[in-house]
Design an enzyme around this catalytic site. Structure first.
Site, PDB file in Angstrom:
ATOM      1  N   GLU A   1       0.820  -1.208   0.000  1.00 16.82           N
ATOM      2  CA  GLU A   1       0.000   0.000   0.000  1.00 16.82           C
ATOM      3  C   GLU A   1       0.856   1.262   0.000  1.00 16.82           C
ATOM      4  OE1 GLU A   1      -2.155  -2.983   2.774  1.00 16.82           O
ATOM      5  OE2 GLU A   1      -0.131  -2.607   2.009  1.00 16.82           O
TER       6      GLU A   1
ATOM      7  N   ARG B   1      13.363 -24.211  -4.016  1.00 18.17           N
ATOM      8  CA  ARG B   1      14.246 -23.925  -2.880  1.00 18.17           C
ATOM      9  C   ARG B   1      14.254 -22.434  -2.575  1.00 18.17           C
ATOM     10  NH1 ARG B   1      19.769 -27.300  -4.348  1.00 18.17           N
ATOM     11  NH2 ARG B   1      18.891 -29.418  -4.188  1.00 18.17           N
TER      12      ARG B   1
ATOM     13  N   SER C   1      21.844 -41.804  -8.329  1.00 16.99           N
ATOM     14  CA  SER C   1      20.596 -41.167  -8.746  1.00 16.99           C
ATOM     15  C   SER C   1      20.781 -39.999  -9.702  1.00 16.99           C
ATOM     16  CB  SER C   1      19.830 -40.669  -7.511  1.00 16.99           C
ATOM     17  OG  SER C   1      20.579 -39.683  -6.826  1.00 16.99           O
TER      18      SER C   1
ATOM     19  N   ARG D   1      21.202 -21.849  -6.554  1.00 17.11           N
ATOM     20  CA  ARG D   1      22.274 -21.458  -7.468  1.00 17.11           C
ATOM     21  C   ARG D   1      21.706 -20.512  -8.532  1.00 17.11           C
ATOM     22  NH1 ARG D   1      23.019 -26.804  -6.074  1.00 17.11           N
ATOM     23  NH2 ARG D   1      21.909 -27.645  -7.872  1.00 17.11           N
TER      24      ARG D   1
ATOM     25  N   CYS E   1      -2.360  -3.575   7.285  1.00 17.49           N
ATOM     26  CA  CYS E   1      -1.923  -3.804   8.661  1.00 17.49           C
ATOM     27  C   CYS E   1      -2.319  -2.630   9.551  1.00 17.49           C
ATOM     28  CB  CYS E   1      -0.421  -4.055   8.705  1.00 17.49           C
ATOM     29  SG  CYS E   1       0.583  -2.646   8.186  1.00 17.49           S
TER      30      CYS E   1
ATOM     31  N   TRP F   1      21.483 -38.466 -13.273  1.00 16.08           N
ATOM     32  CA  TRP F   1      20.298 -37.669 -12.928  1.00 16.08           C
ATOM     33  C   TRP F   1      19.066 -38.440 -13.373  1.00 16.08           C
ATOM     34  CZ3 TRP F   1      20.929 -33.640  -9.830  1.00 16.08           C
ATOM     35  CH2 TRP F   1      22.141 -32.954  -9.840  1.00 16.08           C
TER      36      TRP F   1
END
Length: 371
Positions: free
Chosen positions: A56, A188, A172, A211, A79, A174
């Site tokens: 605002e 993330r 794992s 990253r 607020c 990729w």
């Protein structure tokens, strides 16, 4: 006065503005504001980051004298408290705004409704809520933390078409492609904390950092400058002080069960004990601790055991599963370590979204207690 199609149109514009603070407002909510004289938008603003002016105030700064007699469309009740930036309700009154249309009330039970009361007492016309569901969807973590003292918990998993996450050896990289991994980086970046288990950290040499080059966002460097709290669950203190994880910047919270040996950790590491009687880490206590630290959204990135523990305890609000068009075979590791013996024990999910990311698919779902 009755809400109109124009009110909905301008509130939708305010909601789009609020989204621009997705990666930067935490622990505050995302908020947008549009100031209009009839159909004419005179100014708009959004909350950029905590400690900076609210939406605002930013809109009023752009409007100047044109705010007098205007209608303010705000995605969250203005607020009423005196914080680092002052109460927005008072700023709207002082600027001469005569009508406020709001999307939802402040979810904080201690202050919710007071901003609207302050505006009404000053003679400002109040209308709403309008597009409340869309406004709540903007800030699931902030709302849950205010209402229940817990963060919104999202679990990210990557799997093959046959539901496998890694080879039996743990290999794992990729499972999924570049587009999916970039999407995880953005997940993330919007999280206050990333939780992982010690096995994932040791086997994958995971950094769990944001990253900048992989965000693919205009202000990637500024976003990556604020790293999420990396929370490592290590019951017996297996993490070495020279772990690759600690070569990367950002705070680390190391959680054990109370029996881990003391080590000479670098300054970025904080160690706490949150053990249960059975020797495991108390996940509910951990989430309450993260909420106390003002984490709105928490991302769980882990193997099948920890992911299964969160799911089995009913602590996950959302599952994001990246599915790759490949088969890893029956010897590979499953998505969840979740021993269920009967069809009656199944855990139903409600799928909210499915979309392609490169050659992979992203499935967004939530536990469905009514299923």
């Amino acid at each position: 006065m009755p809400l109109t199609a124009l009110d909905s149109q301008l509130m939708a514009r305010a909601l789009r503005l609020a989204e621009r603070g997705r990666y930067t407002t935490m622990p505050n909510p995302q908020v947008g504001c549009v100031l209009a004289q009839g159909e004419t938008v005179v100014a708009e603003g959004f909350h950029v980051r905590a400690g900076r002016p609210h939406a605002e105030v930013n809109a009023l700064a752009g409007a100047g004298d044109r705010a007098r007699g205007a209608t303010a469309y705000v995605t969250l009740e203005p607020c009423s408290h005196e914080g680092r930036t002052g109460p927005c309700s008072q700023a709207l009154v002082k600027a001469g705004v005569t009508r406020v249309v709001y999307a939802m009330e402040d979810p904080n039970p201690k202050v919710g409704g007071r901003g609207l009361e302050m505006l009404r007492a000053a003679g400002v016309e109040i209308d709403g809520p309008l597009m409340e569901d869309e406004a709540r969807a903007l800030n699931p973590g902030f709302i849950k933390r205010m209402e229940r003292g817990m963060p919104f918990v999202r679990c990210k998993l990557a799997m093959s078409l046959d539901g496998r996450t890694a080879m039996a050896s743990g290999e794992s990289k990729w499972v999924t492609g570049r587009r999916a991994r970039e999407d995880v980086q953005r997940m993330r970046a919007r999280s206050g904390a990333v939780i992982s288990g010690i096995d994932t950290v040791l086997e994958d040499r995971a950094a769990l950092t944001v990253r900048a080059p992989e965000l693919k966002l205009d202000d990637a460097e500024a976003i990556a400058a604020r790293q999420p709290l990396r929370v490592i669950l290590d019951s017996r203190g297996r993490l070495p002080v020279d772990a690759p994880l600690l070569e990367h910047p950002g705070p680390v919270l190391l959680v054990h069960n109370g029996s881990a040996p003391e080590k000479d950790w670098p300054a970025q590491v904080e160690v706490i004990a949150l053990g249960r009687d059975d020797g495991r880490i108390d996940l509910m206590a951990l989430l309450r601790e993260l909420a106390r630290r003002q984490c709105n959204e928490v991302l769980v990135e882990s193997g099948a055991t920890l992911a299964g523990a969160f799911l089995g305890l009913g602590l996950l609000d959302e599952l994001v599963v990246y599915m790759a068009p490949k088969l890893l075979g029956s010897n590979a590791r499953p998505l969840f370590q979740l021993p269920l013996d009967t069809m009656a024990a199944q855990l139903p999910l409600k799928i909210h979204d499915i979309r392609a990311l490169g050659h992979d698919w992203r499935i967004t779902a939530a536990p469905d207690p009514e299923g």
